[in-house]
Design an enzyme around this catalytic site. Structure first.
Site, PDB file in Angstrom:
ATOM      1  N   ASN A  86       0.851  -1.189   0.000  1.00 25.34           N
ATOM      2  CA  ASN A  86       0.000   0.000   0.000  1.00 25.34           C
ATOM      3  C   ASN A  86       0.898   1.255   0.000  1.00 25.34           C
ATOM      4  O   ASN A  86       2.119   1.154  -0.097  1.00 25.34           O
ATOM      5  CB  ASN A  86      -0.926  -0.040   1.220  1.00 25.34           C
ATOM      6  CG  ASN A  86      -2.186   0.763   1.010  1.00 25.34           C
ATOM      7  OD1 ASN A  86      -2.131   1.924   0.602  1.00 25.34           O
ATOM      8  ND2 ASN A  86      -3.325   0.175   1.295  1.00 25.34           N
ATOM      9  N   HIS A 118      21.995   5.039  13.911  1.00 21.85           N
ATOM     10  CA  HIS A 118      22.805   5.767  14.896  1.00 21.85           C
ATOM     11  C   HIS A 118      23.282   4.761  15.924  1.00 21.85           C
ATOM     12  O   HIS A 118      22.523   3.869  16.318  1.00 21.85           O
ATOM     13  CB  HIS A 118      22.000   6.871  15.597  1.00 21.85           C
ATOM     14  CG  HIS A 118      21.512   7.911  14.650  1.00 21.85           C
ATOM     15  ND1 HIS A 118      22.310   8.916  14.169  1.00 21.85           N
ATOM     16  CD2 HIS A 118      20.302   8.065  14.050  1.00 21.85           C
ATOM     17  CE1 HIS A 118      21.618   9.658  13.333  1.00 21.85           C
ATOM     18  NE2 HIS A 118      20.391   9.174  13.241  1.00 21.85           N
ATOM     19  N   LYS A 183       4.510  -9.670  19.669  1.00 27.33           N
ATOM     20  CA  LYS A 183       4.553 -11.028  20.253  1.00 27.33           C
ATOM     21  C   LYS A 183       3.456 -11.856  19.583  1.00 27.33           C
ATOM     22  O   LYS A 183       2.449 -11.294  19.114  1.00 27.33           O
ATOM     23  CB  LYS A 183       4.238 -10.987  21.764  1.00 27.33           C
ATOM     24  CG  LYS A 183       5.185 -10.109  22.563  1.00 27.33           C
ATOM     25  CD  LYS A 183       6.475 -10.830  22.876  1.00 27.33           C
ATOM     26  CE  LYS A 183       7.404  -9.968  23.726  1.00 27.33           C
ATOM     27  NZ  LYS A 183       8.817 -10.178  23.461  1.00 27.33           N
TER      28      LYS A 183
HETATM   29  C1  LIG Z   1      -4.232  -8.921  13.248  1.00 28.23           C
HETATM   30  C2  LIG Z   1      -5.722  -8.847  12.947  1.00 28.23           C
HETATM   31  C3  LIG Z   1      -5.954  -9.352  11.497  1.00 28.23           C
HETATM   32  C4  LIG Z   1      -6.395  -9.769  13.966  1.00 28.23           C
HETATM   33  O1  LIG Z   1      -7.709  -9.930  13.674  1.00 28.23           O
HETATM   34  P1  LIG Z   1      -8.598 -11.068  14.458  1.00 28.23           P
HETATM   35  O2  LIG Z   1      -8.117 -12.440  14.161  1.00 28.23           O
HETATM   36  O3  LIG Z   1     -10.017 -10.745  14.157  1.00 28.23           O
HETATM   37  O4  LIG Z   1      -8.199 -10.839  15.949  1.00 28.23           O
HETATM   38  P2  LIG Z   1      -9.062 -10.289  17.176  1.00 28.23           P
HETATM   39  O5  LIG Z   1      -9.636  -8.953  16.867  1.00 28.23           O
HETATM   40  O6  LIG Z   1      -9.984 -11.402  17.591  1.00 28.23           O
HETATM   41  O7  LIG Z   1      -7.933 -10.105  18.276  1.00 28.23           O
HETATM   42  C5  LIG Z   1      -7.213 -11.200  18.787  1.00 28.23           C
HETATM   43  C6  LIG Z   1      -6.288 -10.671  19.854  1.00 28.23           C
HETATM   44  O8  LIG Z   1      -5.298  -9.867  19.213  1.00 28.23           O
HETATM   45  C7  LIG Z   1      -5.263  -8.572  19.799  1.00 28.23           C
HETATM   46  N1  LIG Z   1      -4.980  -7.614  18.718  1.00 28.23           N
HETATM   47  C8  LIG Z   1      -5.689  -7.400  17.610  1.00 28.23           C
HETATM   48  N2  LIG Z   1      -5.113  -6.432  16.880  1.00 28.23           N
HETATM   49  C9  LIG Z   1      -4.043  -6.026  17.552  1.00 28.23           C
HETATM   50  C10 LIG Z   1      -3.070  -5.026  17.316  1.00 28.23           C
HETATM   51  N3  LIG Z   1      -3.112  -4.277  16.214  1.00 28.23           N
HETATM   52  N4  LIG Z   1      -2.075  -4.872  18.186  1.00 28.23           N
HETATM   53  C11 LIG Z   1      -2.031  -5.639  19.310  1.00 28.23           C
HETATM   54  N5  LIG Z   1      -2.932  -6.593  19.598  1.00 28.23           N
HETATM   55  C12 LIG Z   1      -3.931  -6.787  18.735  1.00 28.23           C
HETATM   56  C13 LIG Z   1      -6.643  -8.378  20.365  1.00 28.23           C
HETATM   57  O9  LIG Z   1      -6.635  -7.429  21.390  1.00 28.23           O
HETATM   58  C14 LIG Z   1      -6.965  -9.766  20.864  1.00 28.23           C
HETATM   59  O10 LIG Z   1      -6.314  -9.966  22.086  1.00 28.23           O
HETATM   60  P3  LIG Z   1      -7.031 -10.831  23.283  1.00 28.23           P
HETATM   61  O11 LIG Z   1      -7.186 -12.217  22.706  1.00 28.23           O
HETATM   62  O12 LIG Z   1      -6.058 -10.743  24.410  1.00 28.23           O
HETATM   63  O13 LIG Z   1      -8.340 -10.168  23.520  1.00 28.23           O
HETATM   64  C15 LIG Z   1      -6.255  -7.393  13.051  1.00 28.23           C
HETATM   65  O14 LIG Z   1      -6.332  -6.988  14.406  1.00 28.23           O
HETATM   66  C16 LIG Z   1      -5.339  -6.398  12.320  1.00 28.23           C
HETATM   67  O15 LIG Z   1      -4.401  -5.815  12.868  1.00 28.23           O
HETATM   68  N6  LIG Z   1      -5.610  -6.208  11.012  1.00 28.23           N
HETATM   69  C17 LIG Z   1      -4.756  -5.406  10.166  1.00 28.23           C
HETATM   70  C18 LIG Z   1      -5.576  -4.310   9.488  1.00 28.23           C
HETATM   71  C19 LIG Z   1      -4.707  -3.545   8.540  1.00 28.23           C
HETATM   72  O16 LIG Z   1      -3.818  -2.826   8.950  1.00 28.23           O
HETATM   73  N7  LIG Z   1      -4.969  -3.750   7.238  1.00 28.23           N
HETATM   74  C20 LIG Z   1      -4.130  -3.180   6.195  1.00 28.23           C
HETATM   75  C21 LIG Z   1      -4.900  -2.377   5.231  1.00 28.23           C
HETATM   76  S1  LIG Z   1      -3.986  -2.262   3.719  1.00 28.23           S
END
Ligand SMILES: CC(C)(COP(=O)(O)OP(=O)(O)OC[C@H]1O[C@@H](n2cnc3c(N)ncnc32)[C@H](O)[C@@H]1OP(=O)(O)O)[C@@H](O)C(=O)NCCC(=O)NCCS
Length: 188
Positions: A86, A118, A183
Protein backbone atom coordinates in the site's frame (compact mmCIF):
# COMPACT_ATOMS: atom_id res chain seq x y z
CA UNK A 1 -14.05 11.66 -17.80
CA UNK A 2 -12.52 15.15 -17.33
CA UNK A 3 -11.96 14.35 -13.65
CA UNK A 4 -10.23 11.04 -14.45
CA UNK A 5 -7.98 12.70 -17.05
CA UNK A 6 -7.06 15.56 -14.68
CA UNK A 7 -6.13 13.09 -11.91
CA UNK A 8 -4.12 11.01 -14.39
CA UNK A 9 -2.06 13.98 -15.60
CA UNK A 10 -1.53 15.45 -12.11
CA UNK A 11 -0.29 12.08 -10.85
CA UNK A 12 1.82 11.55 -14.00
CA UNK A 13 3.64 14.81 -13.20
CA UNK A 14 4.34 13.58 -9.65
CA UNK A 15 5.59 10.21 -10.94
CA UNK A 16 8.01 12.01 -13.28
CA UNK A 17 9.25 14.25 -10.43
CA UNK A 18 10.11 11.27 -8.20
CA UNK A 19 11.68 9.40 -11.11
CA UNK A 20 13.96 12.41 -11.67
CA UNK A 21 14.77 12.59 -7.94
CA UNK A 22 15.67 8.86 -7.86
CA UNK A 23 19.41 8.16 -7.90
CA UNK A 24 19.58 4.39 -7.32
CA UNK A 25 22.73 2.81 -8.77
CA UNK A 26 21.11 -0.47 -9.85
CA UNK A 27 17.43 -1.22 -10.26
CA UNK A 28 16.35 -4.53 -11.82
CA UNK A 29 12.76 -5.26 -12.86
CA UNK A 30 9.68 -3.15 -13.37
CA UNK A 31 7.20 -2.83 -10.51
CA UNK A 32 3.80 -1.32 -11.20
CA UNK A 33 3.99 2.06 -9.46
CA UNK A 34 0.55 3.28 -8.41
CA UNK A 35 2.08 5.74 -5.90
CA UNK A 36 5.07 7.90 -6.92
CA UNK A 37 8.20 6.19 -5.57
CA UNK A 38 11.70 7.50 -4.91
CA UNK A 39 14.49 4.93 -5.34
CA UNK A 40 17.76 6.00 -3.72
CA UNK A 41 21.25 4.77 -2.87
CA UNK A 42 24.44 3.18 -4.13
CA UNK A 43 23.19 -0.42 -3.70
CA UNK A 44 20.85 -2.71 -5.63
CA UNK A 45 17.08 -3.09 -5.75
CA UNK A 46 15.49 -6.14 -7.47
CA UNK A 47 11.83 -6.56 -8.42
CA UNK A 48 10.26 -9.87 -9.45
CA UNK A 49 7.18 -10.15 -11.65
CA UNK A 50 3.86 -8.50 -10.77
CA UNK A 51 5.09 -6.35 -7.90
CA UNK A 52 2.76 -3.41 -7.14
CA UNK A 53 3.65 -0.35 -5.05
CA UNK A 54 0.78 1.88 -3.98
CA UNK A 55 -2.98 1.63 -3.84
CA UNK A 56 -5.61 3.83 -5.46
CA UNK A 57 -8.39 3.51 -2.89
CA UNK A 58 -6.24 4.35 0.11
CA UNK A 59 -4.88 7.40 1.99
CA UNK A 60 -1.75 9.33 0.99
CA UNK A 61 -1.87 8.47 -2.72
CA UNK A 62 -2.03 12.12 -3.82
CA UNK A 63 0.01 13.72 -1.05
CA UNK A 64 3.00 11.48 -0.49
CA UNK A 65 5.40 8.95 -1.98
CA UNK A 66 7.03 5.62 -1.19
CA UNK A 67 10.76 5.69 -0.42
CA UNK A 68 13.06 2.72 -1.09
CA UNK A 69 16.77 3.15 -0.41
CA UNK A 70 19.67 0.70 -0.74
CA UNK A 71 22.11 3.07 0.91
CA UNK A 72 25.60 1.62 0.50
CA UNK A 73 27.12 -0.39 -2.39
CA UNK A 74 26.63 -3.71 -0.54
CA UNK A 75 22.98 -3.02 0.32
CA UNK A 76 20.43 -5.20 -1.50
CA UNK A 77 16.63 -5.05 -1.43
CA UNK A 78 14.63 -7.85 -3.08
CA UNK A 79 10.88 -7.88 -3.79
CA UNK A 80 9.93 -11.34 -5.04
CA UNK A 81 7.06 -12.05 -7.45
CA UNK A 82 3.61 -10.86 -6.51
CA UNK A 83 4.54 -8.60 -3.58
CA UNK A 84 1.91 -5.90 -3.10
CA UNK A 85 2.36 -2.79 -0.95
CA UNK A 86 0.00 0.00 0.00
CA UNK A 87 1.02 3.70 0.03
CA UNK A 88 3.89 5.32 1.97
CA UNK A 89 6.18 2.32 2.13
CA UNK A 90 9.60 3.24 3.57
CA UNK A 91 12.47 0.78 3.23
CA UNK A 92 16.04 1.73 4.08
CA UNK A 93 18.71 -0.94 3.75
CA UNK A 94 22.05 0.35 5.00
CA UNK A 95 24.52 -2.38 4.11
CA UNK A 96 22.94 -5.83 4.31
CA UNK A 97 19.84 -7.38 2.67
CA UNK A 98 16.13 -6.81 2.98
CA UNK A 99 14.15 -9.60 1.29
CA UNK A 100 10.38 -9.66 0.83
CA UNK A 101 9.33 -13.06 -0.42
CA UNK A 102 6.54 -14.02 -2.85
CA UNK A 103 2.99 -12.73 -2.51
CA UNK A 104 3.51 -10.79 0.70
CA UNK A 105 1.00 -7.97 1.34
CA UNK A 106 2.04 -4.74 3.07
CA UNK A 107 -0.36 -2.09 4.43
CA UNK A 108 0.16 1.67 4.35
CA UNK A 109 2.79 3.61 6.34
CA UNK A 110 5.05 0.63 6.87
CA UNK A 111 8.77 1.09 7.69
CA UNK A 112 11.40 -1.62 7.22
CA UNK A 113 15.04 -0.99 8.31
CA UNK A 114 18.14 -3.24 8.44
CA UNK A 115 19.92 -0.95 10.90
CA UNK A 116 19.32 1.69 13.60
CA UNK A 117 21.23 4.42 11.69
CA UNK A 118 22.81 5.77 14.90
CA UNK A 119 25.04 4.03 17.39
CA UNK A 120 23.58 3.46 20.84
CA UNK A 121 26.94 4.68 22.22
CA UNK A 122 26.52 8.41 23.01
CA UNK A 123 29.98 9.41 21.78
CA UNK A 124 29.54 7.63 18.40
CA UNK A 125 25.90 8.45 17.81
CA UNK A 126 26.39 10.98 15.02
CA UNK A 127 29.19 9.16 13.17
CA UNK A 128 28.20 5.50 13.32
CA UNK A 129 25.13 3.80 11.86
CA UNK A 130 25.50 0.83 14.20
CA UNK A 131 25.32 -2.77 12.99
CA UNK A 132 23.32 -3.71 9.90
CA UNK A 133 21.52 -7.02 10.02
CA UNK A 134 19.36 -8.66 7.29
CA UNK A 135 15.58 -8.66 7.34
CA UNK A 136 13.55 -11.49 5.77
CA UNK A 137 9.79 -11.32 5.33
CA UNK A 138 8.72 -14.78 4.16
CA UNK A 139 6.22 -15.89 1.56
CA UNK A 140 2.58 -14.89 1.85
CA UNK A 141 2.98 -12.71 4.95
CA UNK A 142 0.46 -9.92 5.64
CA UNK A 143 1.86 -6.80 7.29
CA UNK A 144 -0.88 -4.49 8.65
CA UNK A 145 -0.74 -0.73 8.24
CA UNK A 146 1.52 1.43 10.45
CA UNK A 147 3.85 -1.48 11.26
CA UNK A 148 7.60 -0.96 11.84
CA UNK A 149 10.03 -3.80 11.15
CA UNK A 150 13.46 -3.37 12.68
CA UNK A 151 16.93 -4.79 11.92
CA UNK A 152 17.72 -8.50 11.94
CA UNK A 153 14.13 -9.71 12.00
CA UNK A 154 12.61 -12.72 10.18
CA UNK A 155 8.87 -13.11 9.79
CA UNK A 156 7.69 -16.66 9.02
CA UNK A 157 5.56 -17.96 6.14
CA UNK A 158 1.85 -16.95 6.13
CA UNK A 159 2.11 -14.94 9.35
CA UNK A 160 0.21 -11.71 10.01
CA UNK A 161 1.60 -8.65 11.78
CA UNK A 162 -1.21 -6.68 13.43
CA UNK A 163 -1.82 -3.00 12.73
CA UNK A 164 0.56 -0.60 14.49
CA UNK A 165 3.03 -3.23 15.71
CA UNK A 166 6.78 -2.84 16.10
CA UNK A 167 8.60 -6.05 15.15
CA UNK A 168 11.97 -6.22 16.88
CA UNK A 169 12.50 -10.01 17.07
CA UNK A 170 11.69 -13.06 14.93
CA UNK A 171 8.10 -14.14 14.34
CA UNK A 172 7.46 -17.83 13.47
CA UNK A 173 5.44 -19.29 10.57
CA UNK A 174 1.62 -19.30 10.55
CA UNK A 175 0.86 -16.97 13.47
CA UNK A 176 -0.75 -13.61 14.15
CA UNK A 177 1.66 -11.37 16.05
CA UNK A 178 1.10 -7.87 17.35
CA UNK A 179 1.91 -5.14 19.84
CA UNK A 180 5.03 -3.20 20.81
CA UNK A 181 7.24 -5.19 20.71
CA UNK A 182 5.32 -7.69 18.56
CA UNK A 183 4.55 -11.03 20.25
CA UNK A 184 2.61 -14.06 19.02
CA UNK A 185 -1.12 -13.57 19.67
CA UNK A 186 -2.41 -16.82 18.19
CA UNK A 187 -1.79 -19.52 15.55
CA UNK A 188 -3.58 -19.30 12.25
C1 LIG B 1 -4.23 -8.92 13.25
C2 LIG B 1 -5.72 -8.85 12.95
C3 LIG B 1 -5.95 -9.35 11.50
C4 LIG B 1 -6.39 -9.77 13.97
O1 LIG B 1 -7.71 -9.93 13.67
P1 LIG B 1 -8.60 -11.07 14.46
O2 LIG B 1 -8.12 -12.44 14.16
O3 LIG B 1 -10.02 -10.75 14.16
O4 LIG B 1 -8.20 -10.84 15.95
P2 LIG B 1 -9.06 -10.29 17.18
O5 LIG B 1 -9.64 -8.95 16.87
O6 LIG B 1 -9.98 -11.40 17.59
O7 LIG B 1 -7.93 -10.11 18.28
C5 LIG B 1 -7.21 -11.20 18.79
C6 LIG B 1 -6.29 -10.67 19.85
O8 LIG B 1 -5.30 -9.87 19.21
C7 LIG B 1 -5.26 -8.57 19.80
N1 LIG B 1 -4.98 -7.61 18.72
C8 LIG B 1 -5.69 -7.40 17.61
N2 LIG B 1 -5.11 -6.43 16.88
C9 LIG B 1 -4.04 -6.03 17.55
C10 LIG B 1 -3.07 -5.03 17.32
N3 LIG B 1 -3.11 -4.28 16.21
N4 LIG B 1 -2.07 -4.87 18.19
C11 LIG B 1 -2.03 -5.64 19.31
N5 LIG B 1 -2.93 -6.59 19.60
C12 LIG B 1 -3.93 -6.79 18.74
C13 LIG B 1 -6.64 -8.38 20.36
O9 LIG B 1 -6.63 -7.43 21.39
C14 LIG B 1 -6.96 -9.77 20.86
O10 LIG B 1 -6.31 -9.97 22.09
P3 LIG B 1 -7.03 -10.83 23.28
O11 LIG B 1 -7.19 -12.22 22.71
O12 LIG B 1 -6.06 -10.74 24.41
O13 LIG B 1 -8.34 -10.17 23.52
C15 LIG B 1 -6.26 -7.39 13.05
O14 LIG B 1 -6.33 -6.99 14.41
C16 LIG B 1 -5.34 -6.40 12.32
O15 LIG B 1 -4.40 -5.82 12.87
N6 LIG B 1 -5.61 -6.21 11.01
C17 LIG B 1 -4.76 -5.41 10.17
C18 LIG B 1 -5.58 -4.31 9.49
C19 LIG B 1 -4.71 -3.54 8.54
O16 LIG B 1 -3.82 -2.83 8.95
N7 LIG B 1 -4.97 -3.75 7.24
C20 LIG B 1 -4.13 -3.18 6.19
C21 LIG B 1 -4.90 -2.38 5.23
S1 LIG B 1 -3.99 -2.26 3.72
Amino acid sequence: MIRALTIFFLQKKRHIRYRILSDISYLFGKPKLIQPTLFAGKGKIFFGANVVIGCEKSPFLYSNYSYIEARNPNAKIVFEDGVWTNNNLVIICNESNITIRKNTLIGFNVEIFDCDFHSIQPEKRKESSGISSPVVISENVWIGSNVKILKGVSIGINSIIANGSVVSSDIPDNVIAGGIPAKVIKKI
